[in-house]
Enzyme design. Sequence first.
Site, PDB file in Angstrom:
ATOM      1  N   SER A  62       0.864  -1.187  -0.031  1.00 18.93           N
ATOM      2  CA  SER A  62       0.019  -0.113   0.002  1.00 18.93           C
ATOM      3  C   SER A  62       0.992   1.360  -0.053  1.00 18.93           C
ATOM      4  CB  SER A  62      -1.009   0.093   1.251  1.00 18.93           C
ATOM      5  OG  SER A  62      -1.441   1.259   1.416  1.00 18.93           O
ATOM      6  N   HIS A  68      -1.373  -1.462  -4.130  1.00 21.73           N
ATOM      7  CA  HIS A  68      -2.771  -0.930  -3.652  1.00 21.73           C
ATOM      8  C   HIS A  68      -2.773   0.418  -3.310  1.00 21.73           C
ATOM      9  CE1 HIS A  68      -6.211  -2.031  -0.740  1.00 21.73           C
ATOM     10  NE2 HIS A  68      -5.697  -0.761   0.059  1.00 21.73           N
ATOM     11  N   ASP A  85      -4.947   3.885  -1.670  1.00 21.76           N
ATOM     12  CA  ASP A  85      -5.983   4.187  -0.897  1.00 21.76           C
ATOM     13  C   ASP A  85      -6.444   5.650  -1.018  1.00 21.76           C
ATOM     14  OD1 ASP A  85      -6.066   1.828   0.825  1.00 21.76           O
ATOM     15  OD2 ASP A  85      -4.111   2.572   1.383  1.00 21.76           O
ATOM     16  N   MET A 107      -9.097   8.534  -0.295  1.00 21.40           N
ATOM     17  CA  MET A 107     -10.021   8.950   0.964  1.00 21.40           C
ATOM     18  C   MET A 107     -10.304  10.223   0.623  1.00 21.40           C
ATOM     19  SD  MET A 107      -7.393   7.530   4.268  1.00 21.40           S
ATOM     20  CE  MET A 107      -6.632   5.678   4.125  1.00 21.40           C
ATOM     21  N   HIS A 129      -8.611   1.115  -3.741  1.00 16.66           N
ATOM     22  CA  HIS A 129      -9.160   1.028  -2.565  1.00 16.66           C
ATOM     23  C   HIS A 129     -10.094   2.171  -2.305  1.00 16.66           C
ATOM     24  CE1 HIS A 129      -9.486   0.152   1.839  1.00 16.66           C
ATOM     25  NE2 HIS A 129     -10.986   0.149   1.452  1.00 16.66           N
ATOM     26  N   MET A 134     -12.206   4.794  -0.533  1.00 16.21           N
ATOM     27  CA  MET A 134     -12.790   4.994   0.922  1.00 16.21           C
ATOM     28  C   MET A 134     -13.473   6.282   0.779  1.00 16.21           C
ATOM     29  SD  MET A 134      -9.727   3.530   3.303  1.00 16.21           S
ATOM     30  CE  MET A 134      -8.862   3.571   1.464  1.00 16.21           C
ATOM     31  N   MET A 185     -11.412  -5.185   6.082  1.00 21.24           N
ATOM     32  CA  MET A 185     -10.680  -4.220   6.871  1.00 21.24           C
ATOM     33  C   MET A 185     -10.241  -4.719   8.123  1.00 21.24           C
ATOM     34  SD  MET A 185     -10.392  -1.861   4.603  1.00 21.24           S
ATOM     35  CE  MET A 185      -8.896  -0.995   5.938  1.00 21.24           C
ATOM     36  N   GLY A 218      -8.814   4.690   7.204  1.00 17.64           N
ATOM     37  CA  GLY A 218      -8.100   6.109   7.328  1.00 17.64           C
ATOM     38  C   GLY A 218      -6.950   6.241   7.609  1.00 17.64           C
ATOM     39  N   PHE A 219      -6.297   5.271   8.360  1.00 13.96           N
ATOM     40  CA  PHE A 219      -4.843   5.454   8.373  1.00 13.96           C
ATOM     41  C   PHE A 219      -3.996   4.290   8.212  1.00 13.96           C
ATOM     42  CE2 PHE A 219      -7.704   8.421  10.925  1.00 13.96           C
ATOM     43  CZ  PHE A 219      -7.134   9.548  10.458  1.00 13.96           C
ATOM     44  N   GLY A 220      -2.618   4.671   7.892  1.00 14.15           N
ATOM     45  CA  GLY A 220      -1.747   3.289   7.923  1.00 14.15           C
ATOM     46  C   GLY A 220      -1.366   3.246   9.416  1.00 14.15           C
ATOM     47  N   GLY A 221      -0.393   2.019   9.497  1.00 17.60           N
ATOM     48  CA  GLY A 221       0.210   1.782  10.845  1.00 17.60           C
ATOM     49  C   GLY A 221      -0.625   1.399  11.859  1.00 17.60           C
ATOM     50  N   ASP A 254      -6.768  -6.042   4.696  1.00 15.69           N
ATOM     51  CA  ASP A 254      -6.057  -4.814   4.725  1.00 15.69           C
ATOM     52  C   ASP A 254      -6.261  -4.187   6.016  1.00 15.69           C
ATOM     53  OD1 ASP A 254      -5.114  -2.161   3.984  1.00 15.69           O
ATOM     54  OD2 ASP A 254      -6.916  -1.688   2.686  1.00 15.69           O
ATOM     55  N   GLY A 299      -2.717  -3.527   9.412  1.00 19.98           N
ATOM     56  CA  GLY A 299      -1.883  -4.218  10.210  1.00 19.98           C
ATOM     57  C   GLY A 299      -1.229  -5.434   9.711  1.00 19.98           C
ATOM     58  N   GLY A 337       1.110  -1.989   4.113  1.00 19.83           N
ATOM     59  CA  GLY A 337       1.760  -0.489   4.067  1.00 19.83           C
ATOM     60  C   GLY A 337       2.801  -0.399   5.017  1.00 19.83           C
ATOM     61  N   SER A 338       2.758   0.015   6.141  1.00 23.91           N
ATOM     62  CA  SER A 338       3.924   0.271   6.880  1.00 23.91           C
ATOM     63  C   SER A 338       4.862  -1.003   7.119  1.00 23.91           C
ATOM     64  CB  SER A 338       3.481   0.846   8.041  1.00 23.91           C
ATOM     65  OG  SER A 338       2.466   0.308   8.884  1.00 23.91           O
TER      66      SER A 338
HETATM   67  C1  DX5 Z   1      -6.301   1.991   5.793  1.00 23.69           C
HETATM   68  C2  DX5 Z   1      -5.913   1.748   4.494  1.00 23.69           C
HETATM   69  C3  DX5 Z   1      -4.799   0.554   4.129  1.00 23.69           C
HETATM   70  C4  DX5 Z   1      -3.538   1.139   4.796  1.00 23.69           C
HETATM   71  C5  DX5 Z   1      -2.725  -0.074   5.512  1.00 23.69           C
HETATM   72  O1  DX5 Z   1      -7.520   2.677   5.956  1.00 23.69           O
HETATM   73  O2  DX5 Z   1      -7.098   0.959   3.605  1.00 23.69           O
HETATM   74  O3  DX5 Z   1      -4.569   0.207   2.929  1.00 23.69           O
HETATM   75  O4  DX5 Z   1      -2.515   1.567   3.851  1.00 23.69           O
HETATM   76  O5  DX5 Z   1      -1.517   0.415   5.841  1.00 23.69           O
HETATM   77  P1  DX5 Z   1      -0.984  -0.553   7.185  1.00 23.69           P
HETATM   78  O6  DX5 Z   1      -0.345  -1.867   6.184  1.00 23.69           O
HETATM   79  O7  DX5 Z   1       0.169   0.352   7.514  1.00 23.69           O
HETATM   80  O8  DX5 Z   1      -1.780  -0.887   8.359  1.00 23.69           O
HETATM   81 ZN    ZN Z   2      -6.508  -0.032   1.725  1.00 22.82          ZN
END
Ligand code: DX5
Ligand code: ZN
Length: 223
Positions: free
Chosen positions: A9, A34, A36, A38, A67, A69, A138, A143-146, A176, A178, A198-199
């Site tokens: 991601s 991927h 995202d 938003m 994706h 959102m 999900m 909304g956020f990575g990490g 998707d 964590g 992602g992270s």
């Molecule tokens: C969250 C996104 C994810 C995000 C995942 O809303 O849909 O795709 O980038 O990030 P990680 O892998 O860091 O949880």
């Molecule tokens: Zn995503």
Amino acid sequence: MRKHKIAPSVLAADFTRLADEIDMVNNSEADWIHLDVMDGRFVPNITFGMFIVEAIAKLAQKPLDVHLMILEPEKYIEAFRKAGAHVITVHYEACTHLNRTIHQIRETGALAGVALNPHTPVQLLEDVIEDTDLVCLMSVNPGFGGQKFIYNSMSKIRKLREMIDSRNSGALIEIDGGVGLQNAESILQAGADVLVAGSSVFSAQDPRATIQALKAFHPVFDF
Ligand code: DX5
Ligand code: ZN
């Protein structure tokens, strides 16, 4: 045996060196990229739209997994397809006419994905699962990575696997949020087909090696 896909991601990438980051993914064992999108309304964050998707499409040598959102995603499906999306995923919670929206995506030639928030039961997909190419579960609140993987997602994967197999649907299960080296194997064992990371990829010392390690798991399926 089914081989799972890895979809890094880009949300966690360094956008000041976006071309290098996409290049890293191009030269890795990743299957998809991927993206995202938003809107600051469906989720409490704003990222990017079709303009950036189009720019990434010019650099990417892997299919783009977009994706959405966003509220009223049906208004933007053609635009994201034109921008270069191969998979277009809309949220169950954002679609009043989900069946129509899934068909709208398929008519553009893209694969149709449906994403479920952590609180949305997989059973709600029973009447569309045969028309769906991908279900994105999900495993964090979008909304956020990490963020931390929500453990209840494991039983959702198993339930969805059962539904898909018993209905003869070809839908892929994507997880998707964590996801990383610490939990990828159990997620795959529960029945997932696509891991979004992602992270865990972009913050790693060696992102390419991390993608390779995520790809290398050989889960013993428990279904
Ligand atoms: C969250 C996104 C994810 C995000 C995942 O809303 O849909 O795709 O980038 O990030 P990680 O892998 O860091 O949880
Ligand atoms: Zn995503």
